[in-house]
Design an enzyme around this catalytic site. Structure first.
Site, PDB file in Angstrom:
ATOM      1  N   ARG A  60     -10.180   0.750   8.569  1.00  0.00           N
ATOM      2  CA  ARG A  60      -9.823  -0.546   8.872  1.00  0.00           C
ATOM      3  C   ARG A  60     -10.720  -1.323   9.841  1.00  0.00           C
ATOM      4  NH1 ARG A  60      -4.013   0.558   9.044  1.00  0.00           N
ATOM      5  NH2 ARG A  60      -2.729  -1.032  10.218  1.00  0.00           N
ATOM      6  N   ARG A 109      11.276  -5.627   3.702  1.00  0.00           N
ATOM      7  CA  ARG A 109      11.035  -4.595   4.124  1.00  0.00           C
ATOM      8  C   ARG A 109      11.901  -3.598   5.827  1.00  0.00           C
ATOM      9  NH1 ARG A 109       5.000  -1.908   5.181  1.00  0.00           N
ATOM     10  NH2 ARG A 109       5.385  -2.971   7.345  1.00  0.00           N
ATOM     11  N   ARG A 129      -0.959  -8.727  13.944  1.00  0.00           N
ATOM     12  CA  ARG A 129      -1.209  -6.974  12.326  1.00  0.00           C
ATOM     13  C   ARG A 129      -2.250  -8.317  11.294  1.00  0.00           C
ATOM     14  NH1 ARG A 129       3.648  -5.054  11.330  1.00  0.00           N
ATOM     15  NH2 ARG A 129       3.040  -3.972   9.744  1.00  0.00           N
ATOM     16  N   ARG A 165      10.330  -0.102  11.893  1.00  0.00           N
ATOM     17  CA  ARG A 165       8.760  -0.369  12.835  1.00  0.00           C
ATOM     18  C   ARG A 165       8.914  -1.066  14.003  1.00  0.00           C
ATOM     19  NH1 ARG A 165       4.355  -0.053   8.225  1.00  0.00           N
ATOM     20  NH2 ARG A 165       3.252  -0.831  10.324  1.00  0.00           N
ATOM     21  N   LYS A 219       0.388  -0.964   0.112  1.00  0.00           N
ATOM     22  CA  LYS A 219      -0.015  -0.041   0.339  1.00  0.00           C
ATOM     23  C   LYS A 219       0.893   1.269   0.146  1.00  0.00           C
ATOM     24  CE  LYS A 219      -2.357  -0.644   3.789  1.00  0.00           C
ATOM     25  NZ  LYS A 219      -1.637  -1.920   4.146  1.00  0.00           N
TER      26      LYS A 219
HETATM   27  P1  AMP Z   1       0.143   0.816   9.516  1.00  0.00           P
HETATM   28  O1  AMP Z   1       1.742   1.841   9.473  1.00  0.00           O
HETATM   29  O2  AMP Z   1      -1.378   1.402   8.539  1.00  0.00           O
HETATM   30  O3  AMP Z   1       0.786  -0.821   9.016  1.00  0.00           O
HETATM   31  O4  AMP Z   1      -0.357   1.009  10.692  1.00  0.00           O
HETATM   32  C1  AMP Z   1       0.683   0.846  11.902  1.00  0.00           C
HETATM   33  C2  AMP Z   1      -0.020   0.857  13.054  1.00  0.00           C
HETATM   34  O5  AMP Z   1      -1.590   1.738  13.334  1.00  0.00           O
HETATM   35  C3  AMP Z   1      -2.119  -0.685  12.643  1.00  0.00           C
HETATM   36  O6  AMP Z   1      -1.298  -2.456  13.244  1.00  0.00           O
HETATM   37  C4  AMP Z   1      -2.046   0.068  14.284  1.00  0.00           C
HETATM   38  O7  AMP Z   1      -2.010  -0.056  15.701  1.00  0.00           O
HETATM   39  C5  AMP Z   1      -2.214   1.579  13.843  1.00  0.00           C
HETATM   40  N1  AMP Z   1      -3.122   1.693  12.669  1.00  0.00           N
HETATM   41  C6  AMP Z   1      -2.748   2.694  12.173  1.00  0.00           C
HETATM   42  N2  AMP Z   1      -4.110   2.792  10.670  1.00  0.00           N
HETATM   43  C7  AMP Z   1      -4.790   2.441  11.982  1.00  0.00           C
HETATM   44  C8  AMP Z   1      -6.736   3.015  11.524  1.00  0.00           C
HETATM   45  N3  AMP Z   1      -7.302   3.285  10.828  1.00  0.00           N
HETATM   46  N4  AMP Z   1      -7.095   1.752  12.799  1.00  0.00           N
HETATM   47  C9  AMP Z   1      -6.871   2.163  13.943  1.00  0.00           C
HETATM   48  N5  AMP Z   1      -5.205   1.399  14.129  1.00  0.00           N
HETATM   49  C10 AMP Z   1      -4.751   2.014  13.325  1.00  0.00           C
END
Ligand code: AMP
Length: 196
Positions: free
Chosen positions: A88, A127, A150, A139, A13
């Protein structure tokens, strides 16, 4: 152009969003990036979110809905945006519909990157290696244990979001396992007819 990019962790993404930004002059709104910035800045939100994120769970809907609600109003989002990592949950998707309606805005497309789950662990490992090779910070949630959580969160809470948009006839699926350039081409084809 206002878009949503859906797909599990490691689906690509972020990579595809960056290309859409460059091609269409829209901004990428990543709730994950916003939350990581809040954690780094040590804000109240960041302190609430850190442990949840590190473990690979989703932060409460209300927190991310509020973030997106405010971010969409910013000057740089006027020309369009791509939502990466939001919505999400179905509750977030419903809240997004309501807040866009309130702002008099609509969505042009919802694009899902279809990927083979078995390949995701390998992608996230890559990554991590690439980030380390560039001397960047890895991260906190890019480790096998958090990734498992996740992916579970994705299956249980985010996969129904695809059905939500599919039922509305808005979902377009592309093959996220194809090479990066091919995925970009498929996305542009899916966007055919959507004004820049
Ligand atoms: P990402 O960078 O999109 O993989 O997001 C990293 C982490 O941030 C996720 O595993 C969640 O803990 C939190 N997070 C990001 N976006 C959301 C969302 N829309 N709803 C809930 N938690 C989120």
């Amino acid at each position: 152009m206002r878009l949503i990019l859906l797909g599990p962790p490691g689906a690509g993404k972020g990579t595809q969003a960056a290309r859409l930004v460059a091609r269409h002059g829209i901004v990428q709104l990543s709730t994950g990036d916003m939350l990581r910035a809040a954690v780094a800045a040590g804000t109240v939100l960041g302190r609430q979110a850190k442990a949840i994120m590190d473990a690979g769970n989703l932060v409460p809907d209300a927190l991310v809905i509020e973030l997106i609600d405010q971010r969409i109003d910013a000057e740089d989002a006027r020309g369009g945006f791509i939502l990466d990592g939001f919505p999400r949950t179905v509750a977030q998707a419903q809240a997004l519909d309501a807040l866009l309606a309130k702002k008099g805005l609509g969505l042009d497309a919802v694009i899902e990157l279809d990927v083979d789950e078995a390949a995701l662990l390998k992608r996230v490992e890559n990554r991590v290696l690439e980030t380390k090779a560039k001397g960047g910070a890895v991260r906190a949630d890019d480790n096998p244990e958090s990734l498992k959580t996740r992916l579970e969160a994705y299956r249980k809470q985010t996969a129904p979001v695809s059905c939500y948009y599919s039922e509305q006839g808005e979902l377009k699926q592309v093959d996220g396992m194809a090479p990066i350039d091919e995925v970009s081409r498929q996305i542009e084809t899916a966007l055919g007819g959507v004004a820049a």
